[in-house]
Write a protein that holds these residues in place. Structure first.
Motif, short mmCIF file in Angstrom:
data_model
loop_
_atom_site.label_atom_id
_atom_site.label_comp_id
_atom_site.label_asym_id
_atom_site.label_seq_id
_atom_site.Cartn_x
_atom_site.Cartn_y
_atom_site.Cartn_z
N ALA A 78 -0.12 6.76 1.36
CA ALA A 78 -1.24 5.86 1.68
C ALA A 78 -1.88 6.30 2.99
O ALA A 78 -1.18 6.60 3.96
CB ALA A 78 -0.74 4.43 1.80
N TRP A 128 2.25 9.71 -6.45
CA TRP A 128 3.03 8.64 -5.82
C TRP A 128 4.51 8.80 -6.13
O TRP A 128 5.36 8.60 -5.27
CB TRP A 128 2.53 7.27 -6.28
CG TRP A 128 1.31 6.85 -5.54
CD1 TRP A 128 0.03 6.80 -6.01
CD2 TRP A 128 1.24 6.45 -4.17
NE1 TRP A 128 -0.82 6.40 -5.01
CE2 TRP A 128 -0.11 6.18 -3.88
CE3 TRP A 128 2.18 6.30 -3.17
CZ2 TRP A 128 -0.52 5.76 -2.62
CZ3 TRP A 128 1.77 5.89 -1.91
CH2 TRP A 128 0.43 5.62 -1.65
N LYS A 168 0.80 -1.23 0.00
CA LYS A 168 0.00 0.00 0.00
C LYS A 168 0.83 1.28 0.00
O LYS A 168 0.38 2.31 -0.47
CB LYS A 168 -0.99 0.02 1.16
CG LYS A 168 -0.35 0.23 2.50
CD LYS A 168 -1.37 0.34 3.59
CE LYS A 168 -0.67 0.68 4.89
NZ LYS A 168 -1.57 1.26 5.84
N SER A 169 2.05 1.22 0.50
CA SER A 169 2.92 2.40 0.51
C SER A 169 4.07 2.30 -0.48
O SER A 169 4.94 3.16 -0.50
CB SER A 169 3.48 2.62 1.93
OG SER A 169 2.42 2.90 2.82
N ARG A 185 2.21 1.51 -6.56
CA ARG A 185 1.01 2.35 -6.61
C ARG A 185 0.99 3.21 -7.87
O ARG A 185 -0.05 3.38 -8.51
CB ARG A 185 0.92 3.23 -5.36
CG ARG A 185 0.76 2.46 -4.05
CD ARG A 185 -0.49 1.59 -3.96
NE ARG A 185 -1.71 2.32 -4.09
CZ ARG A 185 -2.41 2.88 -3.09
NH1 ARG A 185 -1.97 2.77 -1.85
NH2 ARG A 185 -3.51 3.53 -3.34
#
Length: 94
Positions: free
Chosen positions: A83, A76, A40-41, A46
């Motif tokens: 996130a 991103w 997610k990070s 992403r």
């Protein structure tokens, strides 16, 4: 998220439309639910996910959605977005 297209390993890329190729790429780069917490990070993951989705929207003649996804991919990469915390961890309602 755009609808993915399933590709068999025997299909020739020249037999596919540009949209089908973009959808396959979007499907490949989408973060699976079981990988969500781990990735997610991850800025590269992403950004790739968002850029591939943007390409699908662009090819579907949906420029506003494409721009939004390209902007998110840029965010991103340039670290202007992060996130959000997971809504199911560490928060109690009063």
């Amino acid at each position: 998220m755009p609808e993915p297209t399933q590709l068999s390993k025997t299909e020739n890329f020249s037999d596919l439309t540009t949209l089908e190729l973009a959808q396959a790429l979007a499907q490949r780069l989408a973060i699976a639910p079981n990988d969500w917490h781990r990735l997610k990070s991850n800025r590269k993951s992403r950004a790739g996910e968002q850029a591939a989705a943007a390409l699908v929207f662009l090819l579907k003649d949906q420029p506003e959605e494409a721009i939004a996804r390209f902007n998110m991919a840029t965010g991103w990469l340039d670290k202007s977005i992060s996130a959000p915390p997971c809504p199911t961890h560490g928060h109690r309602s009063n």
